[in-house]
Write a protein that holds these residues in place. Sequence first.
Motif, PDB file in Angstrom:
ATOM      1  N   ILE A   1       0.881  -1.165   0.000  1.00 51.50           N
ATOM      2  CA  ILE A   1       0.000   0.000   0.000  1.00 51.50           C
ATOM      3  C   ILE A   1       0.918   1.215   0.000  1.00 51.50           C
ATOM      4  CG2 ILE A   1      -1.811   1.283   1.192  1.00 51.50           C
ATOM      5  CD1 ILE A   1      -2.750  -1.385   2.389  1.00 51.50           C
ATOM      6  N   LYS A   2       0.796   2.003  -1.073  1.00 51.28           N
ATOM      7  CA  LYS A   2       1.664   3.171  -1.241  1.00 51.28           C
ATOM      8  C   LYS A   2       0.970   4.414  -0.709  1.00 51.28           C
ATOM      9  CE  LYS A   2       3.702   1.354  -5.445  1.00 51.28           C
ATOM     10  NZ  LYS A   2       3.631   1.337  -6.897  1.00 51.28           N
ATOM     11  N   PRO A   3       1.769   5.433  -0.344  1.00 48.68           N
ATOM     12  CA  PRO A   3       1.125   6.672   0.116  1.00 48.68           C
ATOM     13  C   PRO A   3       0.429   7.384  -1.034  1.00 48.68           C
ATOM     14  CG  PRO A   3       3.511   6.940   0.044  1.00 48.68           C
ATOM     15  CD  PRO A   3       3.231   5.514  -0.279  1.00 48.68           C
ATOM     16  N   LYS A   4      -0.516   8.225  -0.678  1.00 52.54           N
ATOM     17  CA  LYS A   4      -1.234   9.041  -1.652  1.00 52.54           C
ATOM     18  C   LYS A   4      -0.268  10.094  -2.181  1.00 52.54           C
ATOM     19  CE  LYS A   4      -5.895  10.873  -1.454  1.00 52.54           C
ATOM     20  NZ  LYS A   4      -7.067  10.891  -0.570  1.00 52.54           N
ATOM     21  N   GLY A   5      -0.389  10.417  -3.446  1.00 50.30           N
ATOM     22  CA  GLY A   5       0.526  11.397  -4.042  1.00 50.30           C
ATOM     23  C   GLY A   5       0.102  12.822  -3.754  1.00 50.30           C
ATOM     24  N   THR A   6       0.793  13.751  -4.362  1.00 50.36           N
ATOM     25  CA  THR A   6       0.466  15.155  -4.223  1.00 50.36           C
ATOM     26  C   THR A   6       0.631  15.807  -5.584  1.00 50.36           C
ATOM     27  OG1 THR A   6       0.984  17.195  -3.037  1.00 50.36           O
ATOM     28  CG2 THR A   6       2.848  15.762  -3.570  1.00 50.36           C
ATOM     29  N   SER A   7       0.409  17.116  -5.652  1.00 54.43           N
ATOM     30  CA  SER A   7       0.597  17.801  -6.928  1.00 54.43           C
ATOM     31  C   SER A   7       1.340  19.108  -6.711  1.00 54.43           C
ATOM     32  CB  SER A   7      -0.752  18.066  -7.593  1.00 54.43           C
ATOM     33  OG  SER A   7      -1.560  18.847  -6.739  1.00 54.43           O
ATOM     34  N   VAL A   8       2.029  19.525  -7.761  1.00 53.33           N
ATOM     35  CA  VAL A   8       2.784  20.783  -7.701  1.00 53.33           C
ATOM     36  C   VAL A   8       1.795  21.932  -7.838  1.00 53.33           C
ATOM     37  CG1 VAL A   8       4.520  22.198  -8.860  1.00 53.33           C
ATOM     38  CG2 VAL A   8       4.851  19.723  -8.692  1.00 53.33           C
ATOM     39  N   SER A   9       1.785  22.843  -6.867  1.00 51.67           N
ATOM     40  CA  SER A   9       0.908  24.011  -6.943  1.00 51.67           C
ATOM     41  C   SER A   9       1.515  25.042  -7.883  1.00 51.67           C
ATOM     42  CB  SER A   9       0.707  24.642  -5.567  1.00 51.67           C
ATOM     43  OG  SER A   9       0.245  23.668  -4.664  1.00 51.67           O
ATOM     44  N   LYS A  10       2.793  25.360  -7.648  1.00 57.14           N
ATOM     45  CA  LYS A  10       3.454  26.313  -8.542  1.00 57.14           C
ATOM     46  C   LYS A  10       4.968  26.214  -8.426  1.00 57.14           C
ATOM     47  CE  LYS A  10       3.539  30.367  -5.552  1.00 57.14           C
ATOM     48  NZ  LYS A  10       2.658  30.890  -4.553  1.00 57.14           N
ATOM     49  N   VAL A  11       5.610  26.655  -9.490  1.00 49.52           N
ATOM     50  CA  VAL A  11       7.069  26.740  -9.510  1.00 49.52           C
ATOM     51  C   VAL A  11       7.416  28.173  -9.892  1.00 49.52           C
ATOM     52  CG1 VAL A  11       9.215  25.781 -10.385  1.00 49.52           C
ATOM     53  CG2 VAL A  11       7.183  24.359 -10.342  1.00 49.52           C
ATOM     54  N   THR A  12       8.158  28.849  -9.043  1.00 50.98           N
ATOM     55  CA  THR A  12       8.523  30.246  -9.284  1.00 50.98           C
ATOM     56  C   THR A  12      10.005  30.351  -9.606  1.00 50.98           C
ATOM     57  OG1 THR A  12       7.092  30.564  -7.357  1.00 50.98           O
ATOM     58  CG2 THR A  12       7.967  32.537  -8.372  1.00 50.98           C
ATOM     59  N   ALA A  13      10.309  31.097 -10.657  1.00 53.02           N
ATOM     60  CA  ALA A  13      11.703  31.282 -11.056  1.00 53.02           C
ATOM     61  C   ALA A  13      12.436  32.154 -10.048  1.00 53.02           C
ATOM     62  CB  ALA A  13      11.758  31.921 -12.437  1.00 53.02           C
ATOM     63  N   ALA A  14      13.707  31.839  -9.843  1.00 55.25           N
ATOM     64  CA  ALA A  14      14.568  32.639  -8.972  1.00 55.25           C
ATOM     65  C   ALA A  14      15.906  32.779  -9.676  1.00 55.25           C
ATOM     66  CB  ALA A  14      14.736  31.940  -7.628  1.00 55.25           C
ATOM     67  N   LYS A  15      16.807  33.540  -9.079  1.00 57.25           N
ATOM     68  CA  LYS A  15      18.139  33.728  -9.669  1.00 57.25           C
ATOM     69  C   LYS A  15      18.868  32.381  -9.633  1.00 57.25           C
ATOM     70  CE  LYS A  15      22.401  36.274  -9.190  1.00 57.25           C
ATOM     71  NZ  LYS A  15      23.230  37.136  -8.347  1.00 57.25           N
ATOM     72  N   LYS A  16      19.181  31.859 -10.823  1.00 55.20           N
ATOM     73  CA  LYS A  16      19.851  30.564 -10.962  1.00 55.20           C
ATOM     74  C   LYS A  16      19.173  29.481 -10.129  1.00 55.20           C
ATOM     75  CE  LYS A  16      24.457  31.955 -12.407  1.00 55.20           C
ATOM     76  NZ  LYS A  16      25.895  31.778 -12.199  1.00 55.20           N
ATOM     77  N   GLY A  17      17.839  29.519 -10.118  1.00 56.93           N
ATOM     78  CA  GLY A  17      17.130  28.509  -9.349  1.00 56.93           C
ATOM     79  C   GLY A  17      15.631  28.689  -9.433  1.00 56.93           C
ATOM     80  N   PHE A  18      14.921  28.045  -8.533  1.00 59.82           N
ATOM     81  CA  PHE A  18      13.465  28.145  -8.497  1.00 59.82           C
ATOM     82  C   PHE A  18      12.959  27.762  -7.111  1.00 59.82           C
ATOM     83  CE2 PHE A  18      14.487  23.824  -9.921  1.00 59.82           C
ATOM     84  CZ  PHE A  18      13.760  23.055  -9.014  1.00 59.82           C
ATOM     85  N   LYS A  19      11.695  28.074  -6.881  1.00 62.20           N
ATOM     86  CA  LYS A  19      11.030  27.628  -5.656  1.00 62.20           C
ATOM     87  C   LYS A  19       9.797  26.842  -6.075  1.00 62.20           C
ATOM     88  CE  LYS A  19       8.836  29.106  -1.382  1.00 62.20           C
ATOM     89  NZ  LYS A  19       8.259  30.217  -0.614  1.00 62.20           N
ATOM     90  N   VAL A  20       9.661  25.645  -5.539  1.00 61.14           N
ATOM     91  CA  VAL A  20       8.511  24.808  -5.866  1.00 61.14           C
ATOM     92  C   VAL A  20       7.610  24.683  -4.638  1.00 61.14           C
ATOM     93  CG1 VAL A  20       9.872  22.699  -5.407  1.00 61.14           C
ATOM     94  CG2 VAL A  20       7.743  22.537  -6.704  1.00 61.14           C
ATOM     95  N   THR A  21       6.305  24.762  -4.872  1.00 68.57           N
ATOM     96  CA  THR A  21       5.306  24.614  -3.811  1.00 68.57           C
ATOM     97  C   THR A  21       4.366  23.492  -4.202  1.00 68.57           C
ATOM     98  OG1 THR A  21       5.422  27.012  -3.555  1.00 68.57           O
ATOM     99  CG2 THR A  21       3.646  25.914  -2.399  1.00 68.57           C
ATOM    100  N   TRP A  22       3.997  22.678  -3.219  1.00 72.55           N
ATOM    101  CA  TRP A  22       3.085  21.575  -3.506  1.00 72.55           C
ATOM    102  C   TRP A  22       1.996  21.486  -2.441  1.00 72.55           C
ATOM    103  CZ3 TRP A  22       8.239  21.068  -2.282  1.00 72.55           C
ATOM    104  CH2 TRP A  22       8.537  20.550  -1.007  1.00 72.55           C
ATOM    105  N   LYS A  23       0.994  20.675  -2.732  1.00 73.95           N
ATOM    106  CA  LYS A  23      -0.129  20.498  -1.797  1.00 73.95           C
ATOM    107  C   LYS A  23       0.285  19.546  -0.685  1.00 73.95           C
ATOM    108  CE  LYS A  23      -4.077  21.483  -4.757  1.00 73.95           C
ATOM    109  NZ  LYS A  23      -3.409  21.904  -6.006  1.00 73.95           N
ATOM    110  N   LYS A  24      -0.065  19.930   0.530  1.00 68.86           N
ATOM    111  CA  LYS A  24       0.303  19.103   1.678  1.00 68.86           C
ATOM    112  C   LYS A  24      -0.431  17.762   1.630  1.00 68.86           C
ATOM    113  CE  LYS A  24      -0.773  19.888   6.191  1.00 68.86           C
ATOM    114  NZ  LYS A  24      -0.698  20.606   7.481  1.00 68.86           N
ATOM    115  N   GLN A  25       0.318  16.702   1.879  1.00 70.15           N
ATOM    116  CA  GLN A  25      -0.264  15.358   1.935  1.00 70.15           C
ATOM    117  C   GLN A  25       0.378  14.686   3.154  1.00 70.15           C
ATOM    118  OE1 GLN A  25      -2.218  12.696   2.106  1.00 70.15           O
ATOM    119  NE2 GLN A  25      -2.779  13.328   0.050  1.00 70.15           N
ATOM    120  N   ALA A  26      -0.165  15.022   4.341  1.00 69.96           N
ATOM    121  CA  ALA A  26       0.492  14.586   5.579  1.00 69.96           C
ATOM    122  C   ALA A  26      -0.030  13.259   6.113  1.00 69.96           C
ATOM    123  CB  ALA A  26       0.359  15.680   6.641  1.00 69.96           C
ATOM    124  N   THR A  27      -1.149  12.779   5.570  1.00 71.35           N
ATOM    125  CA  THR A  27      -1.702  11.509   6.055  1.00 71.35           C
ATOM    126  C   THR A  27      -0.906  10.330   5.523  1.00 71.35           C
ATOM    127  OG1 THR A  27      -3.865  12.555   5.968  1.00 71.35           O
ATOM    128  CG2 THR A  27      -3.839  10.176   6.279  1.00 71.35           C
TER     129      THR A  27
END
Length: 179
Positions: free
Chosen positions: A77-103
């Motif tokens: 039995i595998k954990p439930k997945g999540t999805s990427v809410s958004k990815v924001t560009a940064a200087k030579k990088g990025f910030k990724v945000t996803w939906k919480k899946q704590a159960t």
Amino acid sequence: ETVLYAAKSMTLSATSYTYDGKVKKPTVTVKDSKGKKISASNYNISYSGGRKNVGQYTVTVKFKNRYSGSMRKTLTIKPKGTSVSKVTAAKKGFKVTWKKQATQTTGYEVQYSTASNFKKGNKTVTISKNKTTSKSVSKLSSKKKYYVRVRTYKTVKVNGKNVKLYSGWSKAKSVTTKK
């Protein structure tokens, strides 16, 4: 004299499930060496306990009557997945945000790549707290397109060893890093 028959194969209707809070009980099919189904009156099925939470469980068939021995299969039995809410560009990088899946999860893995199919050059970052929902990645190339995806994992004990069980990957989102 008693003839003992040998069972050849045992299959489960499913060996992998996604956590949904319900107990999993796959149906069992046992066949002999000729590929014929063996009647359920010739064996007892036992399922290891729990079978609801993320983990690995055993289904055992113990033969009786003119059949001998036992067979076992593992169901996961595998954990439930999540999805990427958004990815924001940064200087030579990025910030990724996803939906919480704590159960029934321990944490997350963020994977990014310059290949949209994630076939090569993947980098994976582990986030070990299931309450965390974002991650900043830096020191990348500037003005380059990256594809980002995330999955959940749960660390469980299997035969006394810690094993990570993963959800499937989310759909990927792309981002182009800033200069």
